[in-house]
Design an enzyme around this catalytic site. Structure first.
Site, PDB file in Angstrom:
ATOM      1  N   ARG A  17       0.811  -1.218   0.000  1.00 12.49           N
ATOM      2  CA  ARG A  17       0.000   0.000   0.000  1.00 12.49           C
ATOM      3  C   ARG A  17       0.851   1.278   0.000  1.00 12.49           C
ATOM      4  O   ARG A  17       0.339   2.369  -0.206  1.00 12.49           O
ATOM      5  CB  ARG A  17      -0.953  -0.015   1.210  1.00 12.49           C
ATOM      6  CG  ARG A  17      -2.068  -1.028   1.055  1.00 12.49           C
ATOM      7  CD  ARG A  17      -2.768  -1.323   2.385  1.00 12.49           C
ATOM      8  NE  ARG A  17      -2.004  -2.260   3.217  1.00 12.49           N
ATOM      9  CZ  ARG A  17      -2.378  -2.657   4.440  1.00 12.49           C
ATOM     10  NH1 ARG A  17      -3.474  -2.191   4.974  1.00 12.49           N
ATOM     11  NH2 ARG A  17      -1.635  -3.517   5.120  1.00 12.49           N
ATOM     12  N   GLN A  73      12.074 -14.646   5.930  1.00 13.44           N
ATOM     13  CA  GLN A  73      10.785 -15.301   5.656  1.00 13.44           C
ATOM     14  C   GLN A  73      10.686 -15.396   4.127  1.00 13.44           C
ATOM     15  O   GLN A  73      10.621 -14.366   3.455  1.00 13.44           O
ATOM     16  CB  GLN A  73       9.638 -14.460   6.219  1.00 13.44           C
ATOM     17  CG  GLN A  73       8.273 -15.105   6.041  1.00 13.44           C
ATOM     18  CD  GLN A  73       7.130 -14.136   6.356  1.00 13.44           C
ATOM     19  OE1 GLN A  73       7.311 -12.915   6.373  1.00 13.44           O
ATOM     20  NE2 GLN A  73       5.949 -14.684   6.572  1.00 13.44           N
ATOM     21  N   TYR A 101       5.533  -5.251  15.393  1.00 19.69           N
ATOM     22  CA  TYR A 101       5.491  -5.027  13.954  1.00 19.69           C
ATOM     23  C   TYR A 101       6.381  -3.831  13.612  1.00 19.69           C
ATOM     24  O   TYR A 101       6.377  -2.819  14.319  1.00 19.69           O
ATOM     25  CB  TYR A 101       4.051  -4.783  13.484  1.00 19.69           C
ATOM     26  CG  TYR A 101       3.138  -5.992  13.660  1.00 19.69           C
ATOM     27  CD1 TYR A 101       3.650  -7.227  14.037  1.00 19.69           C
ATOM     28  CD2 TYR A 101       1.773  -5.890  13.427  1.00 19.69           C
ATOM     29  CE1 TYR A 101       2.834  -8.327  14.193  1.00 19.69           C
ATOM     30  CE2 TYR A 101       0.940  -6.995  13.581  1.00 19.69           C
ATOM     31  CZ  TYR A 101       1.473  -8.217  13.968  1.00 19.69           C
ATOM     32  OH  TYR A 101       0.657  -9.303  14.125  1.00 19.69           O
ATOM     33  N   GLY A 141      -7.282  -5.270  12.977  1.00 21.95           N
ATOM     34  CA  GLY A 141      -7.944  -6.427  13.578  1.00 21.95           C
ATOM     35  C   GLY A 141      -8.716  -5.976  14.817  1.00 21.95           C
ATOM     36  O   GLY A 141      -8.270  -5.100  15.541  1.00 21.95           O
ATOM     37  N   ASN A 228       0.715   2.109   6.802  1.00 27.53           N
ATOM     38  CA  ASN A 228       0.510   1.277   5.619  1.00 27.53           C
ATOM     39  C   ASN A 228       0.477   2.100   4.336  1.00 27.53           C
ATOM     40  O   ASN A 228       0.632   1.565   3.254  1.00 27.53           O
ATOM     41  CB  ASN A 228      -0.794   0.484   5.755  1.00 27.53           C
ATOM     42  CG  ASN A 228      -0.749  -0.451   6.962  1.00 27.53           C
ATOM     43  OD1 ASN A 228       0.110  -1.321   7.046  1.00 27.53           O
ATOM     44  ND2 ASN A 228      -1.635  -0.243   7.906  1.00 27.53           N
ATOM     45  N   TYR A 371      37.652  21.141  -4.124  1.00 27.79           N
ATOM     46  CA  TYR A 371      37.429  19.949  -4.952  1.00 27.79           C
ATOM     47  C   TYR A 371      37.918  20.216  -6.370  1.00 27.79           C
ATOM     48  O   TYR A 371      37.602  21.258  -6.947  1.00 27.79           O
ATOM     49  CB  TYR A 371      35.923  19.658  -4.951  1.00 27.79           C
ATOM     50  CG  TYR A 371      35.477  18.407  -5.672  1.00 27.79           C
ATOM     51  CD1 TYR A 371      36.119  17.190  -5.440  1.00 27.79           C
ATOM     52  CD2 TYR A 371      34.414  18.446  -6.572  1.00 27.79           C
ATOM     53  CE1 TYR A 371      35.688  16.041  -6.083  1.00 27.79           C
ATOM     54  CE2 TYR A 371      33.975  17.295  -7.214  1.00 27.79           C
ATOM     55  CZ  TYR A 371      34.613  16.095  -6.971  1.00 27.79           C
ATOM     56  OH  TYR A 371      34.197  14.957  -7.606  1.00 27.79           O
TER      57      TYR A 371
HETATM   58  C1  UD1 Z   1      -1.696  -6.260  11.306  1.00 26.65           C
HETATM   59  C2  UD1 Z   1      -2.571  -7.162  12.185  1.00 26.65           C
HETATM   60  C3  UD1 Z   1      -3.826  -6.388  12.595  1.00 26.65           C
HETATM   61  C4  UD1 Z   1      -3.412  -5.117  13.333  1.00 26.65           C
HETATM   62  C5  UD1 Z   1      -2.427  -4.295  12.498  1.00 26.65           C
HETATM   63  C6  UD1 Z   1      -1.842  -3.190  13.349  1.00 26.65           C
HETATM   64  C7  UD1 Z   1      -2.260  -9.508  11.511  1.00 26.65           C
HETATM   65  C8  UD1 Z   1      -2.812 -10.650  10.772  1.00 26.65           C
HETATM   66  N1  UD1 Z   1      -2.940  -8.358  11.455  1.00 26.65           N
HETATM   67  O1  UD1 Z   1      -2.428  -5.935  10.134  1.00 26.65           O
HETATM   68  O2  UD1 Z   1      -4.629  -7.180  13.474  1.00 26.65           O
HETATM   69  O3  UD1 Z   1      -4.575  -4.368  13.657  1.00 26.65           O
HETATM   70  O4  UD1 Z   1      -1.325  -5.091  12.039  1.00 26.65           O
HETATM   71  O5  UD1 Z   1      -1.032  -2.311  12.597  1.00 26.65           O
HETATM   72  O6  UD1 Z   1      -1.236  -9.634  12.155  1.00 26.65           O
HETATM   73  N2  UD1 Z   1       4.829  -9.041   8.018  1.00 26.65           N
HETATM   74  C9  UD1 Z   1       5.785 -10.005   7.820  1.00 26.65           C
HETATM   75  N3  UD1 Z   1       5.477 -11.115   7.073  1.00 26.65           N
HETATM   76  C10 UD1 Z   1       4.243 -11.302   6.542  1.00 26.65           C
HETATM   77  C11 UD1 Z   1       3.259 -10.308   6.754  1.00 26.65           C
HETATM   78  C12 UD1 Z   1       3.584  -9.202   7.505  1.00 26.65           C
HETATM   79  O7  UD1 Z   1       6.908  -9.864   8.286  1.00 26.65           O
HETATM   80  O8  UD1 Z   1       4.070 -12.333   5.886  1.00 26.65           O
HETATM   81  C13 UD1 Z   1       5.165  -7.856   8.813  1.00 26.65           C
HETATM   82  C14 UD1 Z   1       5.054  -6.559   8.021  1.00 26.65           C
HETATM   83  O9  UD1 Z   1       6.298  -6.190   7.486  1.00 26.65           O
HETATM   84  C15 UD1 Z   1       4.598  -5.545   9.077  1.00 26.65           C
HETATM   85  C16 UD1 Z   1       3.846  -6.407  10.088  1.00 26.65           C
HETATM   86  O10 UD1 Z   1       4.253  -7.737   9.862  1.00 26.65           O
HETATM   87  O11 UD1 Z   1       5.680  -4.916   9.735  1.00 26.65           O
HETATM   88  C17 UD1 Z   1       2.346  -6.281   9.948  1.00 26.65           C
HETATM   89  O12 UD1 Z   1       1.964  -6.600   8.624  1.00 26.65           O
HETATM   90  P1  UD1 Z   1       0.884  -5.741   7.828  1.00 26.65           P
HETATM   91  O13 UD1 Z   1       0.748  -6.294   6.484  1.00 26.65           O
HETATM   92  O14 UD1 Z   1       1.197  -4.290   7.951  1.00 26.65           O
HETATM   93  O15 UD1 Z   1      -0.429  -6.115   8.671  1.00 26.65           O
HETATM   94  P2  UD1 Z   1      -1.727  -5.231   8.836  1.00 26.65           P
HETATM   95  O16 UD1 Z   1      -2.619  -5.466   7.708  1.00 26.65           O
HETATM   96  O17 UD1 Z   1      -1.346  -3.840   9.138  1.00 26.65           O
HETATM   97 MG    MG Z   2       0.395  -2.776   9.094  1.00 24.04          MG
END
Ligand code: UD1
Ligand code: MG
Length: 453
Positions: A17, A73, A101, A141, A228, A371
Site C-alpha cells: 500500500r 521469511q 510489527y 484487527g 501502511n 574539490y
Molecule cells: C496487522 C494485524 C492487525 C493489526 C495491524 C496493526 C495480523 C494478521 N494483522 O495488520 O490485526 O490491527 O497489524 O497495525 O497480524 N509481516 C511479515 N510477514 C508477513 C506479513 C507481515 O513480516 O508475511 C510484517 C510486516 O512487514 C509488518 C507487520 O508484519 O511490519 C504487519 O503486517 P501488515 O501487512 O502491515 O499487517 P496489517 O494489515 O497492518
Molecule cells: Mg500494518
C-alpha cells in the site's frame, strides 16, 4: 523484571500500500528509518536475544537492523508465518517473547514494559495483546471479548462481519508471549481466512482452545498507529515531530513557533537554546547550551558549541563543528569544517574541508575551492586571520595566524603568519573618462532618435 526478554520485529511485508520500491520499514520518520525507532524502543528493555524478520532481497533492512540478527521469511504468508521464520531464534526460549510489527514506529518503551508485566501477571496468560482505539478502525484487527470481558479472539478487518466492525478496540500489532507456550500456539495456527495467510492474531483463539488465557493491554492512540500508506507516514511524522518538540521544550529549549521546527529522532539540544521559526534538523546534530539558531537554517551532522549564533539562512552539513561563541550568518554553507571559538563567517560563503582557528574573520563571499573534480583538499586558516571579501582559497592551502588576504584574491600559496597576501591586477585610472563616455553616448542616442522621425 526486564531480564529474560526476547524481541522479534516483523518487517518482511511487502508494504504494497506504500506503492514504493523501498521496503516499508525503511521509509524515514524524523530522519530515521521507521524500523530504527522500533528497534531503539525495544533495545531499552535490554533483551537477551533480538531478531528482525525480513523478506528475501531485503539486505538494506538487515543492514539497518544490525547488530540485530535477521531471519528470512521466504514467502510472505502472514504474521504467524513470519514468527515461525525466526524459529531458530526463539526455539527453546522460556522467557517472554515480544513480537513487534516494524510499521508501528511511535511505540514507546513504557508500553513494551506494560506488555511484559501483563504476560508475567499471576494469572499466567499465554499471551498479551496490545489494544488501542483509533479514530478510524478500518483495516485493523478487532479484539473480541466475551460478556465477562475476557479476550477470546482477534478478527481481521477483512474477515469481520458488520457487527464486529463496529468494535472500536483494535489490535495495535504487538504481542507478548509466554515462550513456553509459543511453539504450540504457532503450530496450531492455520490459514483459513480471507487472505489465506497465517495470522499471528489467531494465537488468541488458539490459546483459548488450548485452555490458556489471553489478555489485552490498552495503549494510547498517539503511539500505536500503523503505517501502511504515504498518508499514514505523514501523520506519523507529524505525531513524532510533536513528541520531539514537546521533549525539547520540557528540557529547556525555547521554540518560538514549535510547529515550524523539525527535529531528527537523535537531535541533542542543550539548555537555553533558542530556535527561531522554520528550522530543520537532519540526523546527528548536537547543539550545546545557550546557542541561538535563527530562522531558515538547515542543520545535519553538525555540532554547534556553547553560545554560538547560527543563521538566519545558514546551512550546516555533516562534519561542521561550530566553535563556542562563533557566528555563522546568512547564506553560509559549512561542511566538514571546524570553526574556532569566536570566529565569524557572516555572509555568503562556502567553507568545506577547512580548519579555521579562533577569532578569525571570514569575509563575505569567501569560497574554499576544496574539490578538483577528483579529490577533496584541506584549507587551514590560523587564529585571528582576516580573509578579505570574495577570497577564493584554492586548497590545499594555508593562511597563517593573524594573516590577511586582500578582497577578491585567489589564494593558491601558503600565507605566512602576520602577512598580507593580495592576488589581483593593478588598478588603473583614466581621469575624466566616465564624463566623456556619457557625453558621447548621449549624443549617439539623440542622433538615433532623430533618424527615426
Ligand atoms: C496487522 C494485524 C492487525 C493489526 C495491524 C496493526 C495480523 C494478521 N494483522 O495488520 O490485526 O490491527 O497489524 O497495525 O497480524 N509481516 C511479515 N510477514 C508477513 C506479513 C507481515 O513480516 O508475511 C510484517 C510486516 O512487514 C509488518 C507487520 O508484519 O511490519 C504487519 O503486517 P501488515 O501487512 O502491515 O499487517 P496489517 O494489515 O497492518
Ligand atoms: Mg500494518
Amino acid at each position: 523484571m526486564t531480564t529474560d526478554i526476547l524481541c522479534l520485529v516483523l518487517a518482511a511485508g511487502k508494504g504494497t500500500r506504500m506503492r514504493s520500491d523501498r521496503p516499508k520499514v525503511m521509509h524515514p520518520i524524523a530522519g530515521w528509518p521507521m524500523l530504527a525507532h522500533v528497534l531503539a524502543a525495544a533495545d531499552r528493555l535490554q533483551p537477551v536475544a533480538r531478531a528482525v524478520v525480513v523478506g528475501p532481497g531485503m539486505e538494506a533492512v538487515s543492514k539497518a537492523a544490525a547488530p540485530w540478527t535477521t531471519a528470512i521469511q521466504h514467502r510472505q504468508a502472514g504474521t504467524a508465518d513470519a514468527v515461525n521464520a525466526a524459529r531458530d531464534v526463539w526455539a527453546g526460549f522460556s522467557g517472554t517473547v515480544l513480537v513487534i510489527y516494524g510499521d508501528t514506529p511511535l511505540l514507546t518503551t513504557d508500553t513494551l514494559r506494560a506488555m511484559v508485566e501483563a504476560i508475567r501477571s499471576s494469572t499466567g496468560p499465554a499471551l498479551a495483546v496490545l489494544g488501542f482505539r483509533p479514530a478510524d478502525p478500518t483495516g485493523y484487527g478487532r479484539l473480541i471479548e466475551d460478556p465477562a470481558g475476557r479476550l477470546t479472539a482477534i478478527v481481521e478487518h477483512a474477515d469481520a462481519d458488520e457487527a464486529q466492525r463496529q468494535i472500536g478496540l483494535c489490535n495495535a500489532g504487538m504481542m507478548a508471549f509466554d515462550g513456553q507456550r509459543l511453539p504450540d500456539l504457532i503450530d496450531a495456527i492455520g490459514n483459513d481466512n480471507a487472505k489465506r495467510e497465517f495470522y499471528l492474531t489467531d494465537a488468541v483463539a488458539v490459546a483459548r482452545s488450548q485452555g490458556h488465557a489471553a489478555v489485552a493491554v490498552e495503549g494510547s492512540v498517539d503511539e500505536l498507529m500503523g503505517i501502511n500508506t504515504r498518508a499514514e507516514l505523514a501523520a506519523a511524522e507529524a505525531a513524532m515531530q510533536r513528541r520531539l518538540r514537546d521533549r525539547a521544550m520540557a528540557e529547556g529549549v525555547t521554540l518560538v513557533d514549535p510547529a515550524t521546527v523539525y527535529f531528527a529522532a537523535d537531535t541533542v539540544i542543550g539548555r537555553d537554546v533558542t530556535i527561531a521559526p522554520h528550522v530543520v534538523f537532519g540526523p546527528d546534530v548536537t547543539v550545546e547550551d545557550e546557542v541561538d539558531i535563527q530562522s531558515f537554517c538547515h542543520i545535519t551532522g553538525a555540532v554547534v558549541r556553547r553560545g554560538a549564533i547560527v543563521g538566519p539562512f545558514a546551512r550546516l552539513r555533516p562534519g561542521a563543528d561550530i566553535g563556542p561563541e562563533a557566528h555563522i550568518g546568512n547564506f553560509v554553507e559549512v561542511k566538514n569544517t571546524t570553526i574556532g571559538a569566536g570566529s565569524k563567517a557572516n555572509h555568503l560563503s562556502y567553507l568545506g574541508d577547512a580548519r579555521i582557528g579562533a577569532r578569525a574573520n571570514i569575509g563575505a563571499g569567501t569560497i574554499t575551492c576544496n574539490y578538483d573534480g577528483f579529490l577533496k583538499y584541506l584549507t587551514e586558516i590560523g587564529d585571528e586571520a582576516f580573509i578579505g571579501s570574495n577570497t577564493s582559497l584554492v586548497a590545499p592551502v594555508k593562511v597563517g595566524d593573524r594573516a590577511n588576504t586582500g578582497a577578491g584574491s585567489v589564494i593558491t600559496q601558503a600565507v605566512a603568519d602576520d602577512a598580507l597576501a593580495v592576488e589581483r591586477s593593478q588598478q588603473t585610472e583614466r581621469a575624466g573618462w566616465a564624463k566623456a563616455f556619457r557625453a558621447r553616448k548621449a549624443a549617439e542616442k539623440a542622433e538615433r532618435a532623430r533618424d527615426k522621425t
